[in-house]
Scaffold this active site. Structure first.
Site, mmCIF file in Angstrom:
data_model
loop_
_atom_site.group_PDB
_atom_site.id
_atom_site.type_symbol
_atom_site.label_atom_id
_atom_site.label_comp_id
_atom_site.label_asym_id
_atom_site.label_seq_id
_atom_site.Cartn_x
_atom_site.Cartn_y
_atom_site.Cartn_z
ATOM 1 N N TYR A 55 0.842 -1.197 0.000
ATOM 2 C CA TYR A 55 0.000 0.000 0.000
ATOM 3 C C TYR A 55 0.885 1.257 0.000
ATOM 4 C CZ TYR A 55 -3.914 -3.080 1.273
ATOM 5 O OH TYR A 55 -4.864 -4.084 1.295
ATOM 6 N N SER A 207 -13.326 -4.761 0.796
ATOM 7 C CA SER A 207 -14.201 -4.018 -0.123
ATOM 8 C C SER A 207 -15.684 -4.330 0.059
ATOM 9 C CB SER A 207 -13.793 -4.275 -1.581
ATOM 10 O OG SER A 207 -14.260 -3.239 -2.417
ATOM 11 N N PRO A 208 -16.209 -4.247 1.281
ATOM 12 C CA PRO A 208 -17.654 -4.459 1.474
ATOM 13 C C PRO A 208 -18.491 -3.376 0.793
ATOM 14 C CG PRO A 208 -16.668 -3.582 3.476
ATOM 15 C CD PRO A 208 -15.531 -3.929 2.556
ATOM 16 N N LEU A 209 -17.863 -2.242 0.485
ATOM 17 C CA LEU A 209 -18.569 -1.156 -0.218
ATOM 18 C C LEU A 209 -18.323 -1.200 -1.719
ATOM 19 C CD1 LEU A 209 -17.924 1.771 2.297
ATOM 20 C CD2 LEU A 209 -19.977 0.369 2.059
ATOM 21 N N ALA A 210 -17.736 -2.308 -2.185
ATOM 22 C CA ALA A 210 -17.514 -2.512 -3.628
ATOM 23 C C ALA A 210 -16.781 -1.336 -4.258
ATOM 24 C CB ALA A 210 -18.840 -2.771 -4.341
ATOM 25 N N GLY A 212 -16.429 1.608 -3.291
ATOM 26 C CA GLY A 212 -17.148 2.873 -3.195
ATOM 27 C C GLY A 212 -18.472 2.901 -3.930
ATOM 28 N N LEU A 214 -21.106 1.211 -3.419
ATOM 29 C CA LEU A 214 -22.263 1.070 -2.534
ATOM 30 C C LEU A 214 -22.371 2.192 -1.507
ATOM 31 C CD1 LEU A 214 -22.088 -2.802 -2.114
ATOM 32 C CD2 LEU A 214 -23.660 -1.476 -3.544
ATOM 33 N N GLY A 216 -23.133 5.238 -2.829
ATOM 34 C CA GLY A 216 -24.038 6.162 -3.517
ATOM 35 C C GLY A 216 -23.315 7.304 -4.211
#
Length: 354
Positions: A55, A207-210, A212, A214, A216
Protein backbone atom coordinates in the site's frame (compact mmCIF):
# COMPACT_ATOMS: atom_id res chain seq x y z
CA UNK A 1 -19.40 -2.19 18.36
CA UNK A 2 -19.82 -5.95 18.22
CA UNK A 3 -16.88 -8.32 18.65
CA UNK A 4 -16.50 -11.77 17.12
CA UNK A 5 -13.95 -14.53 17.53
CA UNK A 6 -11.35 -14.99 14.79
CA UNK A 7 -12.17 -18.55 13.79
CA UNK A 8 -11.18 -20.84 16.64
CA UNK A 9 -8.24 -18.74 17.88
CA UNK A 10 -10.08 -17.12 20.77
CA UNK A 11 -8.97 -13.67 19.56
CA UNK A 12 -11.79 -11.13 19.72
CA UNK A 13 -12.05 -8.72 16.80
CA UNK A 14 -14.35 -5.78 16.19
CA UNK A 15 -16.80 -6.40 13.36
CA UNK A 16 -15.43 -3.28 11.68
CA UNK A 17 -11.74 -3.46 10.81
CA UNK A 18 -9.85 -0.28 9.95
CA UNK A 19 -8.36 -0.84 6.50
CA UNK A 20 -5.52 1.53 5.65
CA UNK A 21 -5.03 1.17 1.90
CA UNK A 22 -5.96 4.84 1.60
CA UNK A 23 -3.15 5.95 3.94
CA UNK A 24 -0.37 7.50 1.87
CA UNK A 25 -0.17 8.77 -1.73
CA UNK A 26 -2.87 6.36 -2.93
CA UNK A 27 -5.44 8.29 -0.89
CA UNK A 28 -4.51 10.56 2.02
CA UNK A 29 -0.85 11.52 2.34
CA UNK A 30 -1.42 13.64 5.45
CA UNK A 31 0.12 11.46 8.17
CA UNK A 32 -1.39 13.53 10.98
CA UNK A 33 -4.88 13.24 9.48
CA UNK A 34 -4.41 9.48 9.12
CA UNK A 35 -3.27 9.25 12.74
CA UNK A 36 -6.47 11.01 13.79
CA UNK A 37 -8.45 8.42 11.83
CA UNK A 38 -6.66 5.62 13.69
CA UNK A 39 -7.25 7.20 17.10
CA UNK A 40 -10.92 7.87 16.34
CA UNK A 41 -11.38 4.31 15.14
CA UNK A 42 -9.96 2.98 18.41
CA UNK A 43 -12.13 5.37 20.41
CA UNK A 44 -15.11 4.10 18.40
CA UNK A 45 -14.45 0.51 19.47
CA UNK A 46 -12.36 -0.76 16.54
CA UNK A 47 -9.53 -2.98 17.79
CA UNK A 48 -8.38 -4.38 14.46
CA UNK A 49 -6.17 -2.56 11.90
CA UNK A 50 -5.18 -4.01 8.52
CA UNK A 51 -2.53 -2.83 6.10
CA UNK A 52 -0.09 -4.30 3.54
CA UNK A 53 3.50 -3.73 2.52
CA UNK A 54 2.46 -2.74 -1.02
CA UNK A 55 0.00 0.00 0.00
CA UNK A 56 1.61 3.22 -1.25
CA UNK A 57 4.91 1.31 -1.49
CA UNK A 58 5.19 0.88 2.26
CA UNK A 59 4.03 4.34 3.27
CA UNK A 60 0.77 2.99 4.70
CA UNK A 61 2.68 0.73 7.09
CA UNK A 62 4.85 3.66 8.19
CA UNK A 63 1.83 5.85 8.91
CA UNK A 64 0.07 3.05 10.80
CA UNK A 65 3.19 2.32 12.82
CA UNK A 66 3.57 5.94 13.82
CA UNK A 67 -0.11 6.22 14.75
CA UNK A 68 0.07 3.09 16.93
CA UNK A 69 3.25 4.14 18.70
CA UNK A 70 3.21 3.65 22.46
CA UNK A 71 0.78 1.84 24.73
CA UNK A 72 -2.05 1.93 22.19
CA UNK A 73 -0.22 -0.76 20.21
CA UNK A 74 -1.15 -3.38 22.81
CA UNK A 75 -4.84 -2.55 22.43
CA UNK A 76 -4.91 -3.31 18.71
CA UNK A 77 -4.72 -6.48 16.64
CA UNK A 78 -2.37 -5.44 13.83
CA UNK A 79 -2.44 -7.21 10.47
CA UNK A 80 -0.36 -6.75 7.35
CA UNK A 81 0.30 -8.64 4.13
CA UNK A 82 3.11 -9.65 1.77
CA UNK A 83 3.39 -11.06 -1.78
CA UNK A 84 3.28 -8.15 -4.21
CA UNK A 85 6.43 -6.61 -5.75
CA UNK A 86 8.34 -4.30 -3.42
CA UNK A 87 11.27 -3.59 -5.70
CA UNK A 88 12.82 -4.40 -9.06
CA UNK A 89 14.55 -7.57 -7.93
CA UNK A 90 13.27 -10.94 -9.11
CA UNK A 91 12.98 -12.15 -5.52
CA UNK A 92 11.50 -8.97 -4.02
CA UNK A 93 8.03 -10.45 -4.24
CA UNK A 94 6.09 -13.68 -3.96
CA UNK A 95 5.51 -16.38 -1.37
CA UNK A 96 8.95 -17.99 -1.11
CA UNK A 97 10.85 -18.43 2.15
CA UNK A 98 13.58 -16.19 0.76
CA UNK A 99 11.19 -13.26 0.31
CA UNK A 100 9.03 -13.88 3.38
CA UNK A 101 12.03 -13.68 5.70
CA UNK A 102 13.04 -10.33 4.23
CA UNK A 103 9.51 -8.96 3.83
CA UNK A 104 8.61 -9.51 7.47
CA UNK A 105 11.69 -7.61 8.65
CA UNK A 106 10.84 -4.73 6.32
CA UNK A 107 7.26 -4.61 7.60
CA UNK A 108 8.33 -4.79 11.25
CA UNK A 109 10.68 -1.87 10.67
CA UNK A 110 8.07 0.26 8.88
CA UNK A 111 5.43 -0.55 11.49
CA UNK A 112 7.82 0.19 14.35
CA UNK A 113 6.82 -2.94 16.24
CA UNK A 114 8.40 -6.17 17.40
CA UNK A 115 5.55 -8.42 16.23
CA UNK A 116 2.75 -8.68 13.69
CA UNK A 117 -0.46 -10.14 15.07
CA UNK A 118 -1.77 -11.47 11.74
CA UNK A 119 0.57 -11.89 8.77
CA UNK A 120 -1.26 -12.63 5.53
CA UNK A 121 -0.30 -13.96 2.10
CA UNK A 122 -1.78 -11.29 -0.16
CA UNK A 123 -2.39 -13.66 -3.10
CA UNK A 124 -1.64 -17.28 -4.02
CA UNK A 125 1.31 -18.00 -6.30
CA UNK A 126 1.55 -20.80 -8.80
CA UNK A 127 5.29 -21.28 -8.78
CA UNK A 128 5.65 -21.68 -5.01
CA UNK A 129 4.63 -24.81 -3.16
CA UNK A 130 2.30 -23.93 -0.29
CA UNK A 131 4.48 -25.99 2.06
CA UNK A 132 7.34 -23.57 1.37
CA UNK A 133 5.13 -20.69 2.48
CA UNK A 134 3.59 -22.42 5.50
CA UNK A 135 6.94 -23.64 6.85
CA UNK A 136 8.49 -20.16 6.61
CA UNK A 137 5.48 -18.59 8.36
CA UNK A 138 5.59 -21.28 11.04
CA UNK A 139 9.25 -20.43 11.73
CA UNK A 140 8.34 -16.74 12.08
CA UNK A 141 5.57 -17.69 14.47
CA UNK A 142 7.95 -19.74 16.60
CA UNK A 143 10.41 -16.86 16.61
CA UNK A 144 7.67 -14.59 18.00
CA UNK A 145 7.76 -12.21 15.05
CA UNK A 146 4.18 -13.05 14.07
CA UNK A 147 1.32 -14.38 16.19
CA UNK A 148 -0.97 -15.87 13.52
CA UNK A 149 -0.95 -16.07 9.75
CA UNK A 150 -3.59 -16.25 7.06
CA UNK A 151 -4.35 -16.02 3.35
CA UNK A 152 -6.03 -13.43 1.19
CA UNK A 153 -8.13 -13.95 -1.95
CA UNK A 154 -7.38 -17.68 -2.09
CA UNK A 155 -9.80 -19.93 -3.99
CA UNK A 156 -11.60 -22.48 -1.81
CA UNK A 157 -9.64 -25.46 -3.13
CA UNK A 158 -6.32 -23.79 -2.27
CA UNK A 159 -7.56 -23.06 1.24
CA UNK A 160 -8.31 -26.77 1.64
CA UNK A 161 -4.94 -27.77 0.18
CA UNK A 162 -3.15 -25.50 2.64
CA UNK A 163 -5.01 -27.06 5.58
CA UNK A 164 -4.14 -30.58 4.41
CA UNK A 165 -0.47 -29.71 3.85
CA UNK A 166 -0.22 -28.14 7.30
CA UNK A 167 -1.62 -31.28 8.92
CA UNK A 168 0.57 -33.66 6.92
CA UNK A 169 3.79 -31.71 7.40
CA UNK A 170 3.27 -30.73 11.03
CA UNK A 171 3.36 -26.97 10.48
CA UNK A 172 0.98 -24.25 11.58
CA UNK A 173 -2.04 -23.51 9.42
CA UNK A 174 -3.82 -20.51 8.01
CA UNK A 175 -6.18 -19.17 10.68
CA UNK A 176 -7.92 -16.56 8.54
CA UNK A 177 -8.87 -15.77 4.96
CA UNK A 178 -9.33 -12.24 3.60
CA UNK A 179 -11.54 -12.40 0.48
CA UNK A 180 -13.50 -9.76 -1.44
CA UNK A 181 -17.17 -9.76 -0.46
CA UNK A 182 -20.02 -7.35 -1.06
CA UNK A 183 -23.52 -7.21 -2.49
CA UNK A 184 -21.86 -6.96 -5.92
CA UNK A 185 -19.23 -9.66 -5.35
CA UNK A 186 -20.69 -12.88 -3.93
CA UNK A 187 -18.70 -15.71 -5.53
CA UNK A 188 -17.10 -16.69 -2.21
CA UNK A 189 -20.48 -17.98 -1.04
CA UNK A 190 -19.89 -21.01 -3.28
CA UNK A 191 -16.82 -22.36 -1.51
CA UNK A 192 -14.61 -19.91 0.40
CA UNK A 193 -17.10 -19.19 3.18
CA UNK A 194 -18.14 -22.85 3.68
CA UNK A 195 -14.48 -23.91 3.70
CA UNK A 196 -13.63 -21.27 6.30
CA UNK A 197 -16.45 -22.48 8.52
CA UNK A 198 -15.42 -26.12 8.10
CA UNK A 199 -11.81 -25.44 9.13
CA UNK A 200 -12.50 -22.90 11.87
CA UNK A 201 -10.95 -20.00 9.97
CA UNK A 202 -11.84 -16.38 10.54
CA UNK A 203 -13.05 -14.39 7.52
CA UNK A 204 -12.07 -10.74 7.09
CA UNK A 205 -13.83 -9.37 4.03
CA UNK A 206 -12.34 -6.61 1.94
CA UNK A 207 -14.20 -4.02 -0.12
CA UNK A 208 -17.65 -4.46 1.47
CA UNK A 209 -18.57 -1.16 -0.22
CA UNK A 210 -17.51 -2.51 -3.63
CA UNK A 211 -14.78 0.07 -4.15
CA UNK A 212 -17.15 2.87 -3.20
CA UNK A 213 -20.00 1.87 -5.49
CA UNK A 214 -22.26 1.07 -2.53
CA UNK A 215 -21.81 4.47 -0.92
CA UNK A 216 -24.04 6.16 -3.52
CA UNK A 217 -21.23 8.33 -4.90
CA UNK A 218 -21.64 6.87 -8.38
CA UNK A 219 -25.15 7.39 -9.76
CA UNK A 220 -26.64 8.04 -13.17
CA UNK A 221 -27.59 11.56 -12.19
CA UNK A 222 -24.35 12.24 -10.29
CA UNK A 223 -21.25 10.23 -11.11
CA UNK A 224 -18.54 11.54 -8.81
CA UNK A 225 -15.40 12.04 -10.89
CA UNK A 226 -13.93 14.79 -8.73
CA UNK A 227 -10.13 14.65 -8.26
CA UNK A 228 -10.42 13.05 -4.82
CA UNK A 229 -12.86 10.34 -5.92
CA UNK A 230 -11.71 6.77 -6.45
CA UNK A 231 -13.05 6.87 -10.00
CA UNK A 232 -10.72 9.75 -10.81
CA UNK A 233 -7.68 8.55 -8.86
CA UNK A 234 -7.95 5.09 -10.39
CA UNK A 235 -7.35 6.37 -13.91
CA UNK A 236 -3.64 6.63 -13.17
CA UNK A 237 -3.28 3.13 -11.70
CA UNK A 238 -3.57 1.05 -14.82
CA UNK A 239 -6.35 -0.45 -16.96
CA UNK A 240 -7.51 -2.94 -14.31
CA UNK A 241 -8.41 -0.19 -11.82
CA UNK A 242 -9.69 2.20 -14.48
CA UNK A 243 -12.09 -0.45 -15.81
CA UNK A 244 -13.92 -0.51 -12.47
CA UNK A 245 -15.48 2.86 -13.28
CA UNK A 246 -15.62 2.76 -17.09
CA UNK A 247 -19.26 3.58 -17.88
CA UNK A 248 -18.83 2.24 -21.41
CA UNK A 249 -18.73 -1.29 -20.00
CA UNK A 250 -22.08 -3.11 -19.68
CA UNK A 251 -21.10 -4.35 -16.21
CA UNK A 252 -20.80 -0.76 -15.04
CA UNK A 253 -24.18 0.06 -16.55
CA UNK A 254 -25.67 -2.79 -14.52
CA UNK A 255 -24.02 -1.42 -11.38
CA UNK A 256 -25.62 1.95 -12.04
CA UNK A 257 -29.02 0.26 -12.35
CA UNK A 258 -28.51 -1.78 -9.19
CA UNK A 259 -27.41 1.23 -7.15
CA UNK A 260 -30.77 2.87 -7.81
CA UNK A 261 -32.65 -0.23 -6.64
CA UNK A 262 -30.42 -0.72 -3.61
CA UNK A 263 -30.85 2.91 -2.62
CA UNK A 264 -34.62 2.40 -2.54
CA UNK A 265 -34.19 -0.76 -0.52
CA UNK A 266 -31.97 0.99 2.02
CA UNK A 267 -34.44 3.88 2.29
CA UNK A 268 -37.25 1.42 3.00
CA UNK A 269 -35.11 -0.11 5.77
CA UNK A 270 -34.43 3.34 7.22
CA UNK A 271 -30.65 3.15 6.75
CA UNK A 272 -28.04 4.43 4.31
CA UNK A 273 -26.87 2.30 1.41
CA UNK A 274 -23.35 2.17 2.86
CA UNK A 275 -24.61 0.90 6.21
CA UNK A 276 -26.77 -1.67 4.44
CA UNK A 277 -23.80 -2.83 2.38
CA UNK A 278 -21.57 -3.43 5.39
CA UNK A 279 -24.45 -4.99 7.30
CA UNK A 280 -25.00 -7.40 4.41
CA UNK A 281 -21.48 -8.82 4.70
CA UNK A 282 -21.75 -9.16 8.48
CA UNK A 283 -25.00 -11.11 8.14
CA UNK A 284 -23.14 -14.18 6.91
CA UNK A 285 -22.28 -16.48 9.84
CA UNK A 286 -18.77 -17.15 8.50
CA UNK A 287 -17.74 -13.48 8.46
CA UNK A 288 -15.71 -12.20 11.41
CA UNK A 289 -15.04 -8.62 10.37
CA UNK A 290 -15.60 -6.24 7.46
CA UNK A 291 -12.61 -4.15 6.43
CA UNK A 292 -13.60 -0.52 5.85
CA UNK A 293 -11.03 1.83 4.33
CA UNK A 294 -11.90 5.46 5.05
CA UNK A 295 -9.81 8.15 3.38
CA UNK A 296 -11.07 10.93 5.66
CA UNK A 297 -12.30 11.27 9.23
CA UNK A 298 -15.77 12.07 7.90
CA UNK A 299 -15.86 8.76 6.03
CA UNK A 300 -14.93 6.98 9.25
CA UNK A 301 -17.54 8.81 11.30
CA UNK A 302 -20.25 7.72 8.88
CA UNK A 303 -19.13 4.09 9.00
CA UNK A 304 -18.95 4.10 12.81
CA UNK A 305 -22.49 5.45 12.94
CA UNK A 306 -23.66 2.26 11.24
CA UNK A 307 -21.58 -0.18 13.29
CA UNK A 308 -24.66 -1.63 14.98
CA UNK A 309 -26.76 -1.99 11.80
CA UNK A 310 -27.95 -5.55 11.24
CA UNK A 311 -30.28 -6.47 8.38
CA UNK A 312 -33.56 -8.29 8.79
CA UNK A 313 -34.56 -11.30 6.71
CA UNK A 314 -36.82 -9.27 4.42
CA UNK A 315 -34.00 -6.91 3.47
CA UNK A 316 -31.57 -9.77 2.88
CA UNK A 317 -34.15 -11.54 0.71
CA UNK A 318 -34.66 -8.37 -1.33
CA UNK A 319 -30.89 -8.09 -1.88
CA UNK A 320 -30.80 -11.73 -3.01
CA UNK A 321 -33.52 -10.95 -5.54
CA UNK A 322 -31.40 -8.17 -7.05
CA UNK A 323 -28.02 -9.94 -6.92
CA UNK A 324 -28.47 -13.71 -6.50
CA UNK A 325 -26.23 -15.60 -4.04
CA UNK A 326 -22.90 -16.71 -5.45
CA UNK A 327 -22.92 -14.28 -8.38
CA UNK A 328 -20.60 -11.44 -9.39
CA UNK A 329 -21.83 -8.31 -11.15
CA UNK A 330 -18.44 -7.61 -12.70
CA UNK A 331 -15.84 -10.36 -13.14
CA UNK A 332 -13.20 -7.66 -12.84
CA UNK A 333 -14.00 -7.41 -9.12
CA UNK A 334 -12.94 -10.93 -8.13
CA UNK A 335 -9.55 -9.56 -7.09
CA UNK A 336 -7.56 -12.45 -8.53
CA UNK A 337 -7.01 -13.82 -12.01
CA UNK A 338 -5.88 -17.47 -11.72
CA UNK A 339 -2.70 -18.37 -13.56
CA UNK A 340 -4.44 -21.50 -14.80
CA UNK A 341 -6.64 -19.22 -16.93
CA UNK A 342 -3.65 -18.19 -19.03
CA UNK A 343 -3.92 -19.52 -22.61
CA UNK A 344 -0.70 -21.50 -22.22
CA UNK A 345 -2.14 -23.28 -19.20
CA UNK A 346 -5.48 -24.05 -20.89
CA UNK A 347 -4.22 -25.46 -24.17
CA UNK A 348 -2.65 -28.81 -24.70
CA UNK A 349 0.78 -28.61 -26.25
CA UNK A 350 1.11 -30.16 -29.66
CA UNK A 351 3.22 -33.29 -29.58
CA UNK A 352 6.24 -33.08 -31.80
CA UNK A 353 6.90 -35.99 -34.13
CA UNK A 354 9.74 -38.27 -33.11
Amino acid sequence: MEYRTLGTTGVQLSTHCLGTMMFGPWGNDDADACARIVRRAIDGGINFVDTADMYSDGRSEEIVGSALNGSVRDDVVLATKFHNPMGPGRNQRGNSRLWIMRAVEDSLRRLGTDRIDLYQVHRPEGGTDVEETLSALTDLQRQGKIRYFGSSTFPGWQMVEAQWVAERRGVSRFRAEQPPYSIFVRHIEHDVLPVAEAYGMGVLVWSPLARGWLTGRYRRDHFDDSPESRASRGKDRGPYIAAQFDVARPEIQRKLDLVEELDKLAANAGISMAHMAVGFTLAHPAVTSAIVGPRTIDHLEDLLAGADVRLDAATLDAIDALVPPGTVVDENDRGFTPWWFDPAARRRREERPA
